[in-house]
Enzyme design. Structure first.
Site, PDB file in Angstrom:
ATOM      1  N   SER B 217       0.393 -11.536 136.814  1.00 25.29           N
ATOM      2  CA  SER B 217       0.959 -11.196 135.499  1.00 25.29           C
ATOM      3  C   SER B 217       0.565 -12.295 134.524  1.00 25.29           C
ATOM      4  O   SER B 217       0.879 -13.461 134.717  1.00 25.29           O
ATOM      5  CB  SER B 217       2.473 -11.022 135.588  1.00 25.29           C
ATOM      6  N   GLY B 219       1.103 -12.591 131.123  1.00 28.19           N
ATOM      7  CA  GLY B 219       1.790 -12.595 129.833  1.00 28.19           C
ATOM      8  C   GLY B 219       1.288 -11.475 128.945  1.00 28.19           C
ATOM      9  O   GLY B 219       1.187 -10.318 129.368  1.00 28.19           O
ATOM     10  N   ALA B 220       0.957 -11.814 127.692  1.00 29.44           N
ATOM     11  CA  ALA B 220       0.532 -10.816 126.712  1.00 29.44           C
ATOM     12  C   ALA B 220      -0.768 -10.128 127.120  1.00 29.44           C
ATOM     13  O   ALA B 220      -1.076  -9.033 126.649  1.00 29.44           O
ATOM     14  CB  ALA B 220       0.371 -11.468 125.346  1.00 29.44           C
ATOM     15  N   GLY B 222      -1.344  -8.886 129.965  1.00 32.64           N
ATOM     16  CA  GLY B 222      -1.072  -7.810 130.910  1.00 32.64           C
ATOM     17  C   GLY B 222      -1.258  -8.228 132.354  1.00 32.64           C
ATOM     18  O   GLY B 222      -1.009  -9.373 132.724  1.00 32.64           O
ATOM     19  N   GLY B 248       8.472 -10.357 134.349  1.00 27.76           N
ATOM     20  CA  GLY B 248       7.847 -10.314 135.669  1.00 27.76           C
ATOM     21  C   GLY B 248       8.655  -9.461 136.641  1.00 27.76           C
ATOM     22  O   GLY B 248       8.080  -8.741 137.480  1.00 27.76           O
ATOM     23  N   ASP B 249       9.978  -9.525 136.540  1.00 27.25           N
ATOM     24  CA  ASP B 249      10.828  -8.729 137.425  1.00 27.25           C
ATOM     25  C   ASP B 249      10.640  -7.235 137.137  1.00 27.25           C
ATOM     26  O   ASP B 249      10.633  -6.408 138.059  1.00 27.25           O
ATOM     27  CB  ASP B 249      12.301  -9.119 137.246  1.00 27.25           C
TER      28      ASP B 249
END
Lengths: 309, 309
Positions: B217, B219-220, B222, B248-249
Site C-alpha cells: 500500500s 498511500g496516494a 494506491g 491500510g486496514d
C-alpha cells in the site's frame, strides 16, 4: 469520621515518554493509574495520619470502577461515592523523561443529571450526621449548578459540621458567600477571588467576603492564615524540589486533621506546611514521605500572633 | 466466516484540544472512545461489506470490557477475544483543533503469560475450523514470542485456511518466512523488510522471502500487487484528504473479502483501493463512506497483466 467530597473524581493516568513532540507518535514506556480528584488525595493523606475518612462524590463507567477498585485497597478510606450514568473522567499526565516536564490533558467529566445531583445531596446530608468535619474539593462536573458548594456549605452548617472549601473560580466565589469555616486558596485562586495580588490584603478581603478562616497556600513560601483567633505564617525550612501536584491537598488534610484534633492554630499550620512540603518530594498526589514529614514538622517556622480576646 | 486476529487490541481514545502545547495543562473539549487495533478495524469494514466476521486476540481489564461492550453493538462482528489478566492498552490521539494535526500516545499493552499464549493458540485452532480466511494484524503485545505470527501462519496452512499477514518489523520478517498467502506492507514496512526503497523491487524481494502474494500500500499512489497470477497496480482517481489511519486496514478488508468471493485480482485490488480511499475521508479508523466507496470503485485505474500460464 472526616468526610471529603469530590464531585469530579478522576482516574489519574501518568504516561512516561522519552520526549514529547507534538504531531509525532509516541510509545509510552510506563503507565500508572490511581484514583484522583482533590478530595480523594485529601482522604489518602488523612487515612495515612490515622483518621477514619469517608469519600463521596460521583463515580461512573469503566473508569469509575477502576477508581473504586483501587479505593478498596486503601486502608482507612470508606467509599461512599454515588453512581451516575456518565463515566468518571480521566486525567493524563505525560511526563517527558528528557526534561522532566509534565503535559496535562484533563477530560471535562460526566454530565450530571438533576436527579443524580438530588440523589447526591440526600446521601451527603445522611453522611454529615456522622461527620466531624467535611472538605469540599475541586472542580464541578458539567450539569452540577455553579452554586453547588454554597448549598453543600449551608447543609454542613445546618448539621453543625465544620466545613472547608478548596475550589476555584466562580464555584469558590459562590461558595465563600455561604460562609464556610475555612477556605484554602492558592495565590492564583485568591487573586482571582479578590482582585488583589498582595497575599495579606487578599486574605483579609476573602474573609470579608464570608470565609471565617482563610489559609492561603503560597508555594515555597508556605501558608498564610488569617483566622478569628489571630494571624500566622508557617514556612518550611527549605524549598522542596519535586512534584507540586497534591501539595495543596496535603495541606488541606493537615488543616482538617488539626481541626478535629483541636490543635492550636500554630500546630495545625506547622502540620499542614510540613505535610505539604513532604508531599512535594513524593512521586504522586495523595502520598507523602512519612520520614520527611516528621523531620520537617519540627523545623517549620510559625510566626504571628493571636488576636486580642 | 472470516477470522481476524488482533493480539494487541486497544481502546482507541480521541481527544480534541484547542491547541496542544507541551508542558501546559489542557482541558479536553471532546472525548471519543472505540475498539481499536488493526484486526478490529478490518472486521468492522468486512461486516459493513456484508461478511460474517469473528474477532479474536486478547482482552483484559476495564479497558477490555469497554472494547467488548462496544463490539456487542457492532452488527455482523462476533467477539471471540480471549481474557487475560493484564488490561487492554489505550491509545490516545490528541487532535489539535487549530492545526488539525494529531499527536499519538500508544500504551505498550499487557504482558501476556505463556499460559495465556497457549490458551490463545488452542482457541485460534478451533476457530480456524470454520474460517474461510484469516487475517493476522498489528503489533505483538509484551510476552508474546516474536515468532508468534509464524506459528499462527503454520496452523492456518495446516487447516487449509488462506492467511493474510499485516504487521511490521521483526514480527513481519519472521512471519514472512512461514509463507503466508498474502502480506500487505506499506512502503516503510516493505523497505524495512527488504532494505529496498524501490517498491517493485522490494515487492519482488518480499515474495522471494516467502510471501505468496505481496500487496504494497503506497498511500496516494494506491496498491501494487505481485502475485503468482500476475502483477497489477491499482490507483484511486484523486488524492483523498483526511485521516489516513485505518486506510491500510480497509485495504486488508477489501483483499480478504475479494479472496473469499473469489474475485479476479484486478477486481480485488480495485475494491481494496476504493475502500482505502473511502476510509481516508471517514473520521475514524474502521469506518468508510459507503457513497464515496461506490463512487470511487468504478474510477480506480487498474493496470498490469496476468503471468503467462
Amino acid at each position: 469520621m472526616i468526610l471529603t467530597v469530590t464531585l469530579n473524581t478522576a482516574l489519574d493516568i501518568t504516561y512516561r515518554v522519552p520526549a514529547l513532540r507534538p504531531h509525532a507518535t509516541h510509545r509510552v514506556s510506563e503507565v500508572t493509574e490511581r484514583p484522583g480528584g482533590k478530595g480523594l488525595n485529601v482522604a489518602r493523606v488523612l487515612a495515612a495520619l490515622g483518621h477514619e475518612v469517608t469519600v463521596t462524590g460521583f463515580t461512573g463507567g469503566a473508569t469509575g470502577r477502576v477508581v473504586q477498585d483501587q479505593l478498596t485497597t486503601t486502608p482507612g478510606v470508606v467509599d461512599a461515592l454515588i453512581p451516575v450514568s456518565g463515566p468518571t473522567r480521566r486525567t493524563i499526565a505525560v511526563v517527558d523523561e528528557q526534561t522532566g516536564d509534565t503535559t496535562q490533558l484533563n477530560e471535562p467529566g460526566p454530565t450530571i443529571t438533576s436527579a443524580e445531583w438530588s440523589a447526591f445531596q440526600t446521601a451527603y446530608e445522611d453522611l454529615l450526621a456522622s461527620a466531624s468535619a467535611v472538605a469540599l474539593c475541586g472542580s464541578l462536573p458539567p450539569g452540577v449548578p455553579v452554586g453547588a458548594y454554597a448549598a453543600l456549605i449551608r447543609s454542613a452548617k445546618a448539621a453543625d459540621v465544620p466545613v472547608l472549601l478548596d475550589t476555584a473560580g466562580e464555584a469558590l466565589r459562590r461558595g465563600v458567600a455561604a460562609r464556610p469555616d475555612v477556605i484554602k486558596p492558592n495565590a492564583d485562586e485568591l487573586a482571582e477571588l479578590t482582585g488583589s495580588h498582595e497575599p495579606l490584603r487578599a486574605t483579609q478581603d476573602a474573609r470579608r467576603r464570608g470565609a471565617r478562616t482563610v489559609v492561603a497556600s503560597l508555594g515555597a513560601e508556605g501558608l498564610l492564615a488569617v483566622t478569628p483567633e489571630g494571624r500566622w505564617r508557617a514556612t518550611p525550612p527549605n524549598h522542596a524540589h519535586g512534584n507540586p501536584t497534591g501539595a495543596g491537598d496535603s495541606a488541606v488534610a493537615g488543616l482538617l486533621s488539626g481541626l478535629v484534633e483541636r490543635l492550636p492554630w500554630p500546630d495545625r499550620l506547622a502540620r499542614a506546611a510540613a505535610l505539604s512540603a513532604a508531599s512535594v518530594v513524593a512521586p504522586v498526589a495523595g502520598e507523602f514521605d512519612q520520614g520527611v514529614y516528621e523531620e520537617l514538622l519540627g523545623r517549620v517556622t510559625v510566626t504571628g500572633e493571636a488576636s486580642a480576646a
